[in-house]
Design an enzyme around this catalytic site. Structure first.
Site, PDB file in Angstrom:
ATOM      1  N   LYS A   1      56.826   7.711 111.691  1.00  0.00           N
ATOM      2  CA  LYS A   1      57.538   6.343 112.646  1.00  0.00           C
ATOM      3  C   LYS A   1      56.583   5.528 113.213  1.00  0.00           C
ATOM      4  O   LYS A   1      55.665   5.813 113.589  1.00  0.00           O
ATOM      5  CB  LYS A   1      58.655   7.055 113.592  1.00  0.00           C
ATOM      6  CG  LYS A   1      59.440   6.162 114.174  1.00  0.00           C
ATOM      7  CD  LYS A   1      60.271   6.816 115.241  1.00  0.00           C
ATOM      8  CE  LYS A   1      61.418   5.702 115.942  1.00  0.00           C
ATOM      9  NZ  LYS A   1      62.465   6.430 116.875  1.00  0.00           N
TER      10      LYS A   1
ATOM     11  N   SER B   1      67.952   9.264 119.084  1.00  0.00           N
ATOM     12  CA  SER B   1      67.467   8.379 118.001  1.00  0.00           C
ATOM     13  C   SER B   1      66.807   9.608 116.975  1.00  0.00           C
ATOM     14  O   SER B   1      66.297   9.277 115.783  1.00  0.00           O
ATOM     15  CB  SER B   1      66.226   7.602 118.374  1.00  0.00           C
ATOM     16  OG  SER B   1      66.603   6.456 118.678  1.00  0.00           O
TER      17      SER B   1
ATOM     18  N   SER C   1      67.258   5.005 116.279  1.00  0.00           N
ATOM     19  CA  SER C   1      66.232   4.403 115.729  1.00  0.00           C
ATOM     20  C   SER C   1      65.575   4.774 114.758  1.00  0.00           C
ATOM     21  O   SER C   1      64.949   4.061 113.920  1.00  0.00           O
ATOM     22  CB  SER C   1      65.541   3.768 117.092  1.00  0.00           C
ATOM     23  OG  SER C   1      64.740   4.944 117.601  1.00  0.00           O
TER      24      SER C   1
END
Ligand code: GLN
Length: 492
Positions: A78, A182, A158
């Site tokens: 990420k 998330s 997210s």
């Protein structure tokens, strides 16, 4: 999709050790899959040369019998994790092409254990969002579509790049961060497993900060066992993060297959929210039955302050964000937009560098921290946070080992379908996940079935602090009962 990209992480690890295939081969298979995946927009930076170099080094170590626990395993990272020499942006324009000179602790532990980096994954800007629509790199697309439909759906957020990439077989596992859901929400939307460890279990050092008292790193993978394997490498004490805890890291994989007989599972009545689709209610009921059949005891519990969790989160998280994001001033990092004098430069840089959702959070956060409002909002939200934590403390003190809830109130929704005019519509998605961050507890989402349109749905298990092992054991029961979620049909 080649056979090598469709393996579980555990199968890949074992195949690499047995020399059934090489790290170079499994890495090439993934590089090819990533190259074909542009329509999903999961990767915002591909690092094939770095991946090949790392895989080559892995093959040397494997040949000598010196492979680490993740030797040769291709992963996606990420873009909230700083990676040395590799652009890290938190998917914000304000970081421009910021290239860290250091590696986050979590990713450095993954590389220490032999993993291979395929590239950086898309996310909501500064991890603020539930749909990956706030990214400066554009939205990510869920590899899943409703049966018979070609409409693009969100992958959750997210960590939408991470969830989409793992589900679409573009890596064997990925890192995520979870401040309010998330990891768990995108895992549920894409039919994969994601766990947010107890606050303090993983180091936050080198992760772009959103809300420091809530942020926690964790893994995504396609099976419960695979997340257990990754989490062991990601966890541990780090003197560079004073909130990381100095406790031994268990062999989480050993908890897979452990009996859940006699474990008490709480089902909170407050999570039966109005308007919850019957498919979610049914899934939850099914989860209770599966755990009961495996010997667990199901008890009704009450978490009376649940209804205040979402409003309190949307005060605490923006407050911390407004403070953390003060550092993006055009001087220290990334982008700078000149403006005559220094104040003009700050204003122009921040005005142009941040997206709408991030600005909204900074404004809310600054407001609730300002003199005159601090006591009415921020201090009260912190008090509510304590009450939420005490609700869980009481339940666990009464002998409950874990709590079972749905992960999300709905399956993945269409891109653009949640109204931009009313941000609360999007915030409501976090209703079942934010309590866990507010209380600092571990939570796992495991795929448990599909909606009538064929979209993945997940169940969440919430554990006692630092008892991720029970979550892995219980999660495995759900996975065994529901079956590992199938791969999405490739349309991209
Ligand atoms: N959707 C939540 C938010 O926008 C949670 C995000 C996260 O966990 N990073 O704040």
């Amino acid at each position: 999709m080649s056979d090598l990209t469709n393996l579980t992480l555990a199968e890949a690890r074992d195949g690499l050790k047995a020399k059934t295939f090489s790290a170079a081969e499994i890495t090439e298979a993934h590089i090819a899959a990533v190259a074909e995946s542009k329509p999903l927009n999961a990767y915002i930076l591909e690092t094939p040369d770095k991946a090949r170099e790392m895989a080559k080094a892995s093959d040397v170590r494997l040949a000598k019998g010196e492979g680490g626990p993740l030797e040769g395993i291709p992963l996606g990272i990420k873009d909230m994790f700083c990676t040395e020499g590799v652009r890290t942006t938190a998917c914000s324009k304000i970081l421009d092409d910021f290239t860290p000179t250091y590696e986050s602790t979590v990713t450095s532990q993954l590389w220490r254990d032999g993993a291979v980096m395929l590239g950086k994954l898309n996310n909501d800007e500064f991890a603020m969002g539930s749909s990956n629509e706030t990214s400066a790199f554009g939205n990510v697309i869920n590899p899943w579509r409703a049966r018979g439909s070609t409409e693009n759906l969100v992958p959750g957020g997210s960590s939408g790049g991470s969830s989409s990439a793992v589900a679409a077989r573009l890596c064997l596992g990925a890192t995520g961060t979870d401040t309010g859901g998330s990891i768990r929400q995108p895992a549920a939307f894409t039919g994969i497993v994601g766990i947010k460890p107890t606050y303090g279990r993983c180091s936050r050092w080198g992760i772009v900060a959103f809300a420091s008292s809530l942020d926690q790193a964790g893994p995504f993978a396609r099976t419960v066992r695979d997340t257990a394997i990754l989490m062991r490498s990601m966890s541990g004490h780090d003197p560079k993060d004073s909130t990381s805890v100095d406790m031994p890291v268990p062999d989480y994989e050993a908890a897979i297959g452990r009996s859940v007989k006699g474990l008490k599972i709480g089902v909170p009545k407050e999570y039966r929210v109005d308007g919850m689709p019957t498919e979610i209610e049914k899934l939850w009921q099914q989860g209770r039955e599966w755990l009961k059949a495996a010997g667990a005891e199901i008890v009704e519990i009450s978490l009376p302050h649940t209804k205040y969790a979402l409003p309190a989160y949307y005060i605490v998280a923006p407050a911390e964000a407004s403070s953390n994001l003060a550092r993006y001033d055009g001087v220290r990092y990334g982008a700078r937009v000149n403006g005559g004098d220094i104040t003009g430069m700050y204003e122009n840089t921040r005005g142009e560098g941040f997206g709408a959702e991030v600005k909204r959070r900074i404004m809310i956060g600054t407001y609730v921290l300002s003199a005159g409002y601090y006591d009415a909002y921020y201090v009260r939200a912190q008090k509510v946070r304590t009450l939420i934590k005490q609700d869980f403390d009481k339940v666990f003190a009464s002998g409950v080992h874990a709590v079972l809830t749905p992960t999300t109130p709905s399956p993945a929704f269409a891109i653009g379908s949640k109204s931009k005019a009313d941000p609360v519509e999007m915030y409501l998605n976090d209703i079942f996940t934010v309590t866990v961050n507010m209380a600092g507890l571990p939570g796992i989402s495991v795929p448990a079935g599909s909606s009538p349109e064929g979209l993945p749905l997940g169940l969440q298990l919430i554990g006692r602090p630092f008892d991720e092992e029970s979550l892995f054991a219980l999660g495995q029961v759900i996975e065994d009962s529901a079956g590992v979620h199938p791969a999405p049909e490739k349309w991209w």
